[in-house]
Motif scaffolding. Structure first.
Motif, mmCIF file in Angstrom:
data_model
loop_
_atom_site.group_PDB
_atom_site.id
_atom_site.type_symbol
_atom_site.label_atom_id
_atom_site.label_comp_id
_atom_site.label_asym_id
_atom_site.label_seq_id
_atom_site.Cartn_x
_atom_site.Cartn_y
_atom_site.Cartn_z
ATOM 1 N N LYS A 96 0.956 -1.080 0.035
ATOM 2 C CA LYS A 96 0.009 -0.049 -0.049
ATOM 3 C C LYS A 96 0.794 1.215 0.024
ATOM 4 N N ALA A 97 2.002 1.289 0.702
ATOM 5 C CA ALA A 97 2.781 2.347 0.789
ATOM 6 C C ALA A 97 3.553 2.544 -0.484
ATOM 7 N N CYS A 98 3.769 1.693 -1.342
ATOM 8 C CA CYS A 98 4.470 1.760 -2.624
ATOM 9 C C CYS A 98 3.554 2.688 -3.506
ATOM 10 N N TYR A 99 2.241 2.271 -3.526
ATOM 11 C CA TYR A 99 1.100 3.017 -4.330
ATOM 12 C C TYR A 99 0.866 4.378 -3.866
ATOM 13 N N ARG A 100 1.065 4.631 -2.460
ATOM 14 C CA ARG A 100 0.741 5.921 -1.786
ATOM 15 C C ARG A 100 1.918 6.855 -2.122
ATOM 16 N N SER A 101 3.079 6.197 -1.924
ATOM 17 C CA SER A 101 4.437 7.162 -2.008
ATOM 18 C C SER A 101 4.337 7.550 -3.348
ATOM 19 N N SER A 102 4.170 6.567 -4.374
ATOM 20 C CA SER A 102 4.444 6.947 -5.745
ATOM 21 C C SER A 102 3.312 7.992 -6.100
ATOM 22 N N PHE A 103 1.992 7.896 -5.719
ATOM 23 C CA PHE A 103 1.020 9.135 -5.834
ATOM 24 C C PHE A 103 1.477 10.176 -5.314
ATOM 25 N N GLU A 104 1.972 10.226 -3.998
ATOM 26 C CA GLU A 104 2.394 11.643 -3.606
ATOM 27 C C GLU A 104 3.474 12.106 -4.131
ATOM 28 N N LEU A 105 4.365 11.486 -4.363
ATOM 29 C CA LEU A 105 5.646 12.075 -5.257
ATOM 30 C C LEU A 105 5.087 12.530 -6.466
ATOM 31 N N ALA A 106 4.249 11.820 -7.362
ATOM 32 C CA ALA A 106 3.639 12.257 -8.506
ATOM 33 C C ALA A 106 3.098 13.652 -8.180
ATOM 34 N N LEU A 107 2.169 13.919 -7.425
ATOM 35 C CA LEU A 107 1.462 14.923 -7.078
ATOM 36 C C LEU A 107 2.280 16.286 -6.726
ATOM 37 N N GLN A 108 3.637 15.948 -6.095
ATOM 38 C CA GLN A 108 4.749 16.912 -5.664
ATOM 39 C C GLN A 108 5.072 17.431 -7.189
ATOM 40 N N TYR A 109 5.274 16.416 -8.109
ATOM 41 C CA TYR A 109 5.795 16.920 -9.494
ATOM 42 C C TYR A 109 4.692 17.195 -10.603
ATOM 43 N N GLU A 110 3.302 17.571 -10.084
ATOM 44 C CA GLU A 110 2.532 17.973 -11.094
ATOM 45 C C GLU A 110 2.205 16.851 -12.239
ATOM 46 N N VAL A 111 2.381 15.709 -11.671
ATOM 47 C CA VAL A 111 2.093 14.722 -12.604
ATOM 48 C C VAL A 111 0.575 14.437 -12.765
ATOM 49 N N ARG A 112 0.071 14.545 -14.059
ATOM 50 C CA ARG A 112 -1.417 14.129 -14.365
ATOM 51 C C ARG A 112 -1.790 12.920 -14.533
ATOM 52 N N THR A 113 -0.981 12.362 -15.451
ATOM 53 C CA THR A 113 -1.363 11.051 -16.024
ATOM 54 C C THR A 113 -0.023 9.959 -15.601
ATOM 55 N N ILE A 114 -0.415 8.915 -14.997
ATOM 56 C CA ILE A 114 0.505 7.905 -14.428
ATOM 57 C C ILE A 114 0.051 6.512 -14.597
ATOM 58 N N ALA A 115 1.272 5.576 -14.812
ATOM 59 C CA ALA A 115 0.944 4.313 -15.024
ATOM 60 C C ALA A 115 1.649 3.517 -14.227
ATOM 61 N N PHE A 116 1.045 2.254 -13.732
ATOM 62 C CA PHE A 116 1.589 1.434 -12.698
ATOM 63 C C PHE A 116 1.735 0.079 -13.290
ATOM 64 N N PRO A 117 2.713 -0.745 -12.978
ATOM 65 C CA PRO A 117 2.726 -2.153 -13.271
ATOM 66 C C PRO A 117 2.179 -2.598 -11.888
ATOM 67 N N ALA A 118 2.024 -4.067 -12.120
ATOM 68 C CA ALA A 118 1.493 -4.885 -10.999
ATOM 69 C C ALA A 118 2.823 -5.029 -9.836
#
Ligand code: APR
Length: 181
Positions: A96-118
């Motif tokens: 869970k922390a992996c997904y949240r950390s990635s989303f929070e980091l993305a928001l810091q860098y104004e990322v609007r479109t993001i893709a995750f592997p499994a």
């Protein structure tokens, strides 16, 4: 308030996606490996490795960011998933922390479109169903803060698992988007 479901489930190679950021299922060295990590490093080129050396590694459940270099994605978010043992070693919390950390980091860098592997479901052996539930729950939690959230699966089977998980989780009225390859 119903929200437009901005979660997409794709089958394909994440290194090909033209999005603001792709997420890498890395290891703690951040210096490459096999699986999606190997594919991303191969596609991004040697400058990624040089850049990642400056990041000085990454702890499990955390995320660090690099430029995309030779991949179409503008940025790469590197996160380190848990190695599955038996479910009693905080694996779910760390994933869970992996997904949240990635989303929070993305928001810091104004990322609007993001893709995750499994994340963690390959070499790290995390059971796919449980991992999909964690991934989809995190994506639903953040769906209002991004234009596009993509679950980039590497097989149709994984994509169908994500779709059934998403369908089970969303309320009636929201329609999951399933865009085949
Ligand atoms: N695009 C999208 N998904 C991919 C790709 C790709 N090009 N290549 C592999 N995958 C999928 C796998 O099928 C799996 O579903 O990514 C998921 C994660 O599998 P791994 O890449 O093995 O990652 P993980 O299980 O998190 O293990 C990480 O493996 O490669 C090493 O350096 C990495 O030590 C780390 C460990």
């Amino acid at each position: 308030m119903t929200t437009a479901l901005m979660i997409e489930i794709l089958t394909g190679d994440i290194t090909k996606l033209e999005v603001d950021a792709i997420v890498n299922a890395a290891n703690s060295t951040l210096l490459g490996g096999g699986g999606v990590d190997g594919a991303i490093h191969a596609a991004a080129g040697p400058l990624l490795h040089d850049y990642c050396r400056t990041l000085k590694g990454c702890r499990c459940g955390e995320a660090k960011l690099s430029p995309g270099f030779d991949v179409p994605a503008r940025r790469i978010i590197h996160t380190v998933g848990p190695v599955w043992k038996d479910g009693t070693h905080y694996e779910a919390a760390l994933l869970k922390a992996c997904y949240r950390s990635s989303f929070e980091l993305a928001l810091q860098y104004e990322v609007r479109t993001i893709a995750f592997p499994a994340i963690s479901t390959g070499a790290y052996g995390y059971p796919k169903q449980e991992a999909a539930e964690i991934a989809v729950a995190a994506m639903l939690e953040y769906q209002d803060r991004f234009e596009r959230i993509i679950a980039c699966c590497f097989s149709e089977r994984d994509a169908m698992l994500y779709l059934s998980t998403l369908q089970a989780m969303v309320t009636i009225g929201d329609r999951p988007q399933f865009i085949p390859r």
